[in-house]
Design an enzyme around this catalytic site. Sequence first.
Site, PDB file in Angstrom:
ATOM      1  N   LYS A 120       9.462  45.983  37.665  1.00 50.74           N
ATOM      2  CA  LYS A 120       8.613  46.115  38.727  1.00 50.74           C
ATOM      3  C   LYS A 120       9.189  45.615  40.117  1.00 50.74           C
ATOM      4  O   LYS A 120       9.372  46.070  41.049  1.00 50.74           O
ATOM      5  CB  LYS A 120       7.241  45.760  38.465  1.00 50.74           C
ATOM      6  CG  LYS A 120       6.837  44.441  38.751  1.00 50.74           C
ATOM      7  CD  LYS A 120       5.210  44.428  38.964  1.00 50.74           C
ATOM      8  CE  LYS A 120       4.625  42.866  38.980  1.00 50.74           C
ATOM      9  NZ  LYS A 120       5.136  41.970  39.962  1.00 50.74           N
TER      10      LYS A 120
ATOM     11  N   CYS B  24       7.015  41.958  34.885  1.00 52.27           N
ATOM     12  CA  CYS B  24       7.741  41.480  35.951  1.00 52.27           C
ATOM     13  C   CYS B  24       9.064  41.934  36.375  1.00 52.27           C
ATOM     14  O   CYS B  24       9.484  42.675  37.427  1.00 52.27           O
ATOM     15  CB  CYS B  24       7.717  39.565  35.866  1.00 52.27           C
ATOM     16  SG  CYS B  24       6.061  39.388  35.647  1.00 52.27           S
TER      17      CYS B  24
ATOM     18  N   GLU C  36      43.788  30.718  43.331  1.00 49.14           N
ATOM     19  CA  GLU C  36      44.617  30.738  44.423  1.00 49.14           C
ATOM     20  C   GLU C  36      43.940  29.738  45.699  1.00 49.14           C
ATOM     21  O   GLU C  36      42.655  29.872  45.657  1.00 49.14           O
ATOM     22  CB  GLU C  36      44.945  31.913  44.978  1.00 49.14           C
ATOM     23  CG  GLU C  36      45.737  32.792  44.036  1.00 49.14           C
ATOM     24  CD  GLU C  36      46.295  34.227  44.337  1.00 49.14           C
ATOM     25  OE1 GLU C  36      46.045  34.399  45.630  1.00 49.14           O
ATOM     26  OE2 GLU C  36      46.556  35.116  43.721  1.00 49.14           O
TER      27      GLU C  36
ATOM     28  N   LYS D 240      38.461  36.058  29.432  1.00 50.38           N
ATOM     29  CA  LYS D 240      39.161  36.122  30.665  1.00 50.38           C
ATOM     30  C   LYS D 240      38.377  37.160  31.688  1.00 50.38           C
ATOM     31  O   LYS D 240      37.832  36.933  32.625  1.00 50.38           O
ATOM     32  CB  LYS D 240      40.518  36.518  30.699  1.00 50.38           C
ATOM     33  CG  LYS D 240      41.253  36.276  31.918  1.00 50.38           C
ATOM     34  CD  LYS D 240      41.076  35.189  32.848  1.00 50.38           C
ATOM     35  CE  LYS D 240      41.701  35.447  34.203  1.00 50.38           C
ATOM     36  NZ  LYS D 240      41.372  34.061  35.042  1.00 50.38           N
TER      37      LYS D 240
ATOM     38  N   TYR E 109      51.902  33.175  41.445  1.00 48.79           N
ATOM     39  CA  TYR E 109      50.956  32.059  41.897  1.00 48.79           C
ATOM     40  C   TYR E 109      50.863  31.312  40.337  1.00 48.79           C
ATOM     41  O   TYR E 109      51.027  30.086  40.659  1.00 48.79           O
ATOM     42  CB  TYR E 109      49.644  32.688  42.389  1.00 48.79           C
ATOM     43  CG  TYR E 109      49.689  33.058  43.682  1.00 48.79           C
ATOM     44  CD1 TYR E 109      49.533  32.344  44.771  1.00 48.79           C
ATOM     45  CD2 TYR E 109      50.078  34.492  44.173  1.00 48.79           C
ATOM     46  CE1 TYR E 109      49.564  32.472  46.125  1.00 48.79           C
ATOM     47  CE2 TYR E 109      50.311  34.798  45.367  1.00 48.79           C
ATOM     48  CZ  TYR E 109      50.009  33.775  46.541  1.00 48.79           C
ATOM     49  OH  TYR E 109      49.993  34.053  47.655  1.00 48.79           O
ATOM     50  N   VAL E 110      50.590  32.104  39.438  1.00 46.96           N
ATOM     51  CA  VAL E 110      50.473  31.318  37.961  1.00 46.96           C
ATOM     52  C   VAL E 110      51.790  30.628  37.751  1.00 46.96           C
ATOM     53  O   VAL E 110      51.704  29.452  37.313  1.00 46.96           O
ATOM     54  CB  VAL E 110      49.731  32.448  36.881  1.00 46.96           C
ATOM     55  CG1 VAL E 110      49.649  31.457  35.782  1.00 46.96           C
ATOM     56  CG2 VAL E 110      48.368  32.928  37.488  1.00 46.96           C
TER      57      VAL E 110
ATOM     58  N   HIS F 289      32.064  36.269  37.549  1.00 44.35           N
ATOM     59  CA  HIS F 289      32.301  35.641  39.225  1.00 44.35           C
ATOM     60  C   HIS F 289      31.810  36.722  40.129  1.00 44.35           C
ATOM     61  O   HIS F 289      31.333  36.480  41.026  1.00 44.35           O
ATOM     62  CB  HIS F 289      33.771  35.068  39.222  1.00 44.35           C
ATOM     63  CG  HIS F 289      33.983  34.068  38.193  1.00 44.35           C
ATOM     64  ND1 HIS F 289      35.312  33.714  38.074  1.00 44.35           N
ATOM     65  CD2 HIS F 289      33.253  33.212  37.449  1.00 44.35           C
ATOM     66  CE1 HIS F 289      35.457  32.701  37.144  1.00 44.35           C
ATOM     67  NE2 HIS F 289      34.022  32.527  36.697  1.00 44.35           N
TER      68      HIS F 289
ATOM     69  N   LYS G 262       8.618  40.800  24.396  1.00 44.77           N
ATOM     70  CA  LYS G 262       9.226  39.568  23.940  1.00 44.77           C
ATOM     71  C   LYS G 262       8.391  38.858  22.822  1.00 44.77           C
ATOM     72  O   LYS G 262       7.058  39.150  22.759  1.00 44.77           O
ATOM     73  CB  LYS G 262       9.883  38.692  25.197  1.00 44.77           C
ATOM     74  CG  LYS G 262       8.676  37.714  25.647  1.00 44.77           C
ATOM     75  CD  LYS G 262       9.205  36.959  26.857  1.00 44.77           C
ATOM     76  CE  LYS G 262       8.257  36.358  27.681  1.00 44.77           C
ATOM     77  NZ  LYS G 262       9.082  35.330  28.719  1.00 44.77           N
TER      78      LYS G 262
ATOM     79  N   THR H 167      46.575  38.146  32.675  1.00 43.89           N
ATOM     80  CA  THR H 167      45.343  38.588  32.049  1.00 43.89           C
ATOM     81  C   THR H 167      45.667  39.878  31.399  1.00 43.89           C
ATOM     82  O   THR H 167      46.341  40.792  32.117  1.00 43.89           O
ATOM     83  CB  THR H 167      44.382  39.107  33.359  1.00 43.89           C
ATOM     84  OG1 THR H 167      44.105  37.659  33.875  1.00 43.89           O
ATOM     85  CG2 THR H 167      43.171  39.928  33.071  1.00 43.89           C
TER      86      THR H 167
HETATM   87  N1  NAD Z   1      46.635  34.593  41.124  1.00 41.95           N
HETATM   88  C1  NAD Z   1      45.621  33.987  40.316  1.00 41.95           C
HETATM   89  O1  NAD Z   1      44.948  33.258  41.153  1.00 41.95           O
HETATM   90  C2  NAD Z   1      45.381  34.261  38.749  1.00 41.95           C
HETATM   91  C3  NAD Z   1      44.653  33.590  38.295  1.00 41.95           C
HETATM   92  C4  NAD Z   1      44.592  33.674  36.578  1.00 41.95           C
HETATM   93  C5  NAD Z   1      45.111  34.801  36.237  1.00 41.95           C
HETATM   94  N2  NAD Z   1      46.014  35.402  36.797  1.00 41.95           N
HETATM   95  C6  NAD Z   1      46.643  36.457  36.064  1.00 41.95           C
HETATM   96  O2  NAD Z   1      48.037  35.954  35.975  1.00 41.95           O
HETATM   97  C7  NAD Z   1      49.009  37.037  35.850  1.00 41.95           C
HETATM   98  C8  NAD Z   1      50.018  36.664  37.359  1.00 41.95           C
HETATM   99  O3  NAD Z   1      49.329  36.630  38.423  1.00 41.95           O
HETATM  100  P1  NAD Z   1      49.909  36.068  39.773  1.00 41.95           P
HETATM  101  O4  NAD Z   1      49.013  36.112  40.917  1.00 41.95           O
HETATM  102  O5  NAD Z   1      50.773  35.008  39.327  1.00 41.95           O
HETATM  103  O6  NAD Z   1      51.075  37.287  39.782  1.00 41.95           O
HETATM  104  P2  NAD Z   1      52.150  37.506  41.036  1.00 41.95           P
HETATM  105  O7  NAD Z   1      52.314  38.916  41.312  1.00 41.95           O
HETATM  106  O8  NAD Z   1      52.085  36.513  42.252  1.00 41.95           O
HETATM  107  O9  NAD Z   1      53.424  37.127  40.369  1.00 41.95           O
HETATM  108  C9  NAD Z   1      54.167  37.953  39.304  1.00 41.95           C
HETATM  109  C10 NAD Z   1      55.435  37.599  39.248  1.00 41.95           C
HETATM  110  O10 NAD Z   1      56.099  38.125  38.180  1.00 41.95           O
HETATM  111  C11 NAD Z   1      57.412  38.605  38.379  1.00 41.95           C
HETATM  112  N3  NAD Z   1      58.119  39.692  37.739  1.00 41.95           N
HETATM  113  C12 NAD Z   1      57.812  41.063  37.613  1.00 41.95           C
HETATM  114  N4  NAD Z   1      58.314  41.633  36.493  1.00 41.95           N
HETATM  115  C13 NAD Z   1      59.064  40.535  35.860  1.00 41.95           C
HETATM  116  C14 NAD Z   1      59.955  40.570  34.822  1.00 41.95           C
HETATM  117  N5  NAD Z   1      60.401  41.738  34.207  1.00 41.95           N
HETATM  118  N6  NAD Z   1      60.475  39.413  34.456  1.00 41.95           N
HETATM  119  C15 NAD Z   1      60.283  38.317  34.834  1.00 41.95           C
HETATM  120  N7  NAD Z   1      59.382  38.149  35.984  1.00 41.95           N
HETATM  121  C16 NAD Z   1      59.011  39.407  36.728  1.00 41.95           C
HETATM  122  C17 NAD Z   1      57.199  39.125  39.864  1.00 41.95           C
HETATM  123  O11 NAD Z   1      58.514  39.176  40.642  1.00 41.95           O
HETATM  124  C18 NAD Z   1      56.397  38.082  40.310  1.00 41.95           C
HETATM  125  O12 NAD Z   1      57.091  37.044  40.907  1.00 41.95           O
HETATM  126  C19 NAD Z   1      48.136  38.389  36.222  1.00 41.95           C
HETATM  127  O13 NAD Z   1      47.968  38.989  35.166  1.00 41.95           O
HETATM  128  C20 NAD Z   1      46.966  37.695  36.909  1.00 41.95           C
HETATM  129  O14 NAD Z   1      45.885  38.720  36.727  1.00 41.95           O
HETATM  130  C21 NAD Z   1      46.205  35.255  38.071  1.00 41.95           C
END
Ligand code: NAD
Length: 443
Positions: free
Chosen positions: A271, A268, A161, A210, A10-11, A217, A324, A124
């Site tokens: 209690k 307040c 997402e 982060k 996703y990211v 949230h 306070k 993260t």
């Molecule tokens: N999904 C979100 O909305 C979101 C938002 C902010 C932060 N994050 C953080 O961002 C990070 C990624 O999240 P995501 O949801 O995109 O993860 P995801 O699971 O959707 O994607 C991770 C990708 O990394 C790839 N991968 C694994 N091992 C690899 C390697 N050795 N070399 C290259 N690619 C490799 C996987 O095949 C996969 O495509 C996480 O740490 C998550 O906590 C996610």
Amino acid sequence: MKISIFGLGYVGAVSLACLARDDHDVIGVDVDDAKLELIRSGKTPVVEEGMVDLMQRVVAGGRVRVTRDARMAVRESDVSLVCVGTPSASNGSQDQSAMLAVARQIGEGIGAKNGPHTVVFRSTLVPGTVEEVLAPLIAEASGRVAGRDFHVCFQPEFLREGSSIRDYDKPPFTIVGASTQPPVDLLRKLFGHLPCEFHQTSVRAAEMVKYSCNNFHALKITFANETARVCEALGVDPFEVMELVCSDRQLNIAPTYLKPGYAFGGSCLPKDLRATAYLAKMHDVELPMMAAILPSNRAHVDHAIAKVLATGKRSVGMIGLSFKPGTDDLRESPLVALAEHMICKGMNLLVYDAEVHLSNLLGANRRFIEQHIPHIGSLIRSDIADVVAASEVLVVGLATPMVASRLAELVRPDQVVIDLVNLPTRDRIAGTYEGLCWSRERA
Ligand SMILES: NC(=O)c1ccc[n+]([C@@H]2O[C@H](COP(=O)([O-])OP(=O)(O)OC[C@H]3O[C@@H](n4cnc5c(N)ncnc54)[C@H](O)[C@@H]3O)[C@@H](O)[C@H]2O)c1
């Protein structure tokens, strides 16, 4: 800029599409051949609003390449953004196996490359990971020196997402944690145009921010849902209640109460939390989060007590007793709880609180202190100087500007000051300074 992106989930996929849209040359790296193939053919590997069109457009525009070859990606880019997954392991810890594999590969790529490279960790990561684990790993794998031959930094990702392209273009802020300036300058070029504030901080603070954002949230959602469960039991409209709660921008949706300090107390909050828990129990409603607030608050008092006891000193001066500043209300004051504990431990205790005059205490307030510290009269001094002069340790629980400046004048180098309230004058205080959860020096 020439950018490689490791991890096309996703990211990573959204970042790849948006950076290519913004005219950068992007190389995507993943171990999942299906994702690589989708992107190669102009399709999106993640379902996100706007991604179908955007991916098709940027791939057709020729600015996107994808590969499994990490070395090539490092060689042919100036900066690598690392977005691989960091899921939970079965014991709740963070599974960093993908991150470690990528860091090693990037290190090998840097070792085989002439010229500088910057690695921006966007996944993260638990605080400490970049500086203690990933930077040394890249240095070892590359045979190069961090901060000289290559740079690392941490830039948390805040997209959500479902609205990820919109969030990419309008994040709440950009935060860059770095110990050298070049990666910050580079990220300012890459993301400085976004309509949000750009903050520079330490790597560890950025990693922690982060987690704090996500935890906050989760806390907000749970608060609304626990409130809704109580409302349901009472036949009250939870939407109306939460809308009204949120319409208070002074105390509720505001930075108020979000500063680290000492525990809460007073007549307040404790209690009313207890009454809410009881009400929920009467209606068979589970409120685990709200039920945990008072125990958590008590844990904070215990943390302060442990700091005082750890000094090993016997004469303690408390500055502040009421719950306070600006009030003489002692009911459920967490400073009274601390004082009680010091007395139980046989400490020599003296107390100064400008607002507390025993002869003026009436009603429930008087009854409370008489129940908890019946001989309080013999411990209170009306001059702060008397308390400072007689104490080895000073516990500062309330600090008006007058108290803060008097402490700066009066404290001696042989004394210990335990600051529960983030004293504004702490730089001027002689003696050993200990903040409740912070050090004298701030970043
Ligand atoms: N999904 C979100 O909305 C979101 C938002 C902010 C932060 N994050 C953080 O961002 C990070 C990624 O999240 P995501 O949801 O995109 O993860 P995801 O699971 O959707 O994607 C991770 C990708 O990394 C790839 N991968 C694994 N091992 C690899 C390697 N050795 N070399 C290259 N690619 C490799 C996987 O095949 C996969 O495509 C996480 O740490 C998550 O906590 C996610």
